[in-house]
Scaffold this active site. Structure first.
Site, PDB file in Angstrom:
ATOM      1  N   ASP A  10      21.599  37.568  25.922  1.00 52.95           N
ATOM      2  CA  ASP A  10      20.860  38.736  25.469  1.00 52.95           C
ATOM      3  C   ASP A  10      21.854  39.700  24.829  1.00 52.95           C
ATOM      4  O   ASP A  10      22.721  40.246  25.514  1.00 52.95           O
ATOM      5  CB  ASP A  10      20.171  39.376  26.684  1.00 52.95           C
ATOM      6  CG  ASP A  10      19.356  40.600  26.353  1.00 52.95           C
ATOM      7  OD1 ASP A  10      19.498  41.158  25.235  1.00 52.95           O
ATOM      8  OD2 ASP A  10      18.578  41.028  27.222  1.00 52.95           O
ATOM      9  N   ILE A  11      21.725  39.910  23.533  1.00 57.58           N
ATOM     10  CA  ILE A  11      22.677  40.761  22.811  1.00 57.58           C
ATOM     11  C   ILE A  11      22.705  42.187  23.353  1.00 57.58           C
ATOM     12  O   ILE A  11      23.708  42.869  23.259  1.00 57.58           O
ATOM     13  CB  ILE A  11      22.411  40.736  21.294  1.00 57.58           C
ATOM     14  CG1 ILE A  11      23.625  41.254  20.523  1.00 57.58           C
ATOM     15  CG2 ILE A  11      21.125  41.495  20.945  1.00 57.58           C
ATOM     16  CD1 ILE A  11      23.593  40.949  19.049  1.00 57.58           C
ATOM     17  N   VAL A  33      15.088  40.806  17.811  1.00 57.23           N
ATOM     18  CA  VAL A  33      16.328  41.492  18.180  1.00 57.23           C
ATOM     19  C   VAL A  33      16.165  42.997  17.995  1.00 57.23           C
ATOM     20  O   VAL A  33      16.594  43.791  18.837  1.00 57.23           O
ATOM     21  CB  VAL A  33      17.510  40.966  17.334  1.00 57.23           C
ATOM     22  CG1 VAL A  33      18.751  41.829  17.509  1.00 57.23           C
ATOM     23  CG2 VAL A  33      17.820  39.518  17.682  1.00 57.23           C
ATOM     24  N   ASP A  34      15.539  43.397  16.901  1.00 55.74           N
ATOM     25  CA  ASP A  34      15.349  44.817  16.594  1.00 55.74           C
ATOM     26  C   ASP A  34      14.600  45.521  17.727  1.00 55.74           C
ATOM     27  O   ASP A  34      15.039  46.562  18.232  1.00 55.74           O
ATOM     28  CB  ASP A  34      14.585  44.938  15.276  1.00 55.74           C
ATOM     29  CG  ASP A  34      14.606  46.331  14.676  1.00 55.74           C
ATOM     30  OD1 ASP A  34      15.452  47.156  15.061  1.00 55.74           O
ATOM     31  OD2 ASP A  34      13.775  46.580  13.787  1.00 55.74           O
ATOM     32  N   SER A 118      18.375  37.132  10.112  1.00 53.38           N
ATOM     33  CA  SER A 118      17.288  36.525   9.325  1.00 53.38           C
ATOM     34  C   SER A 118      16.806  35.177   9.844  1.00 53.38           C
ATOM     35  O   SER A 118      15.905  34.588   9.260  1.00 53.38           O
ATOM     36  CB  SER A 118      17.658  36.403   7.837  1.00 53.38           C
ATOM     37  OG  SER A 118      17.762  37.672   7.241  1.00 53.38           O
TER      38      SER A 118
END
Length: 169
Positions: A10-11, A33-34, A118
């Site tokens: 998890d970033i 992600v955003d 992307s």
């Protein structure tokens, strides 16, 4: 050239100077992600986006905000091309990585965590997204010393590790 390695995870939990957000051009949060970065970072991230980017951000560009409640100090937001919507110019995807590294240099960030830009809802073919990330990061002059490519799942992690074995000595 920074050291590049891959992890699955998890970033939003990455303990780095800056995490890179695969943002949309409106810079107001979104899915994938955003959305995860905005949720974990809390309202300070959105407030900073609204203040710093009142007109959004162009595809291929990058800018920074506070990281709010994330363990990182900054979020570097970059807008990847939407392959599914016909934005298929690879130079735009490469620009996301180059511009993010340039913003990191401006901030003095030395450790960075990237998602695959992307490659989610925007539909960039995953194999090329992986190759583009590794090739561009490896070829970009930067003061960043350590880059972590954060893979969402085991299959993507395997693809990134394979690309790293072939591209980075």
């Amino acid at each position: 050239m920074p050291t590049i390695h891959a992890v699955q995870g998890d970033i939003t939990e990455a303990e780095v100077d800056a995490v890179v957000n695969a943002a949309n051009s409106a810079m107001r949060g979104g899915g994938g992600v955003d959305g995860a970065i905005h949720r974990a970072g809390g309202p300070a991230v959105l407030r900073d986006c609204v203040e710093r980017f009142p007109d959004g951000l162009a595809t291929g560009d990058a800018g920074w905000t506070t990281a709010g409640e994330l363990p990182a100090r900054w979020v570097i937001h970059t807008v990847g091309p939407n392959y599914a919507a016909g934005q298929r110019d690879r130079s735009l995807l490469e620009s996301c990585y180059r511009r993010s590294l340039a913003v990191a240099d401006e901030l003095g960030a030395r450790t960075l965590a990237f998602p695959l830009i992307s490659a989610g809802i925007y539909g960039w073919p995953k194999g090329d997204a992986v190759a583009c990330a590794v090739e561009t990061i490896a070829a970009t002059a930067t003061e960043v010393t350590d880059v972590t490519l954060v893979a969402f799942d085991a299959q993507t992690l395997a693809m990134v590790e394979s690309e790293l074995r072939g591209a980075v000595p």
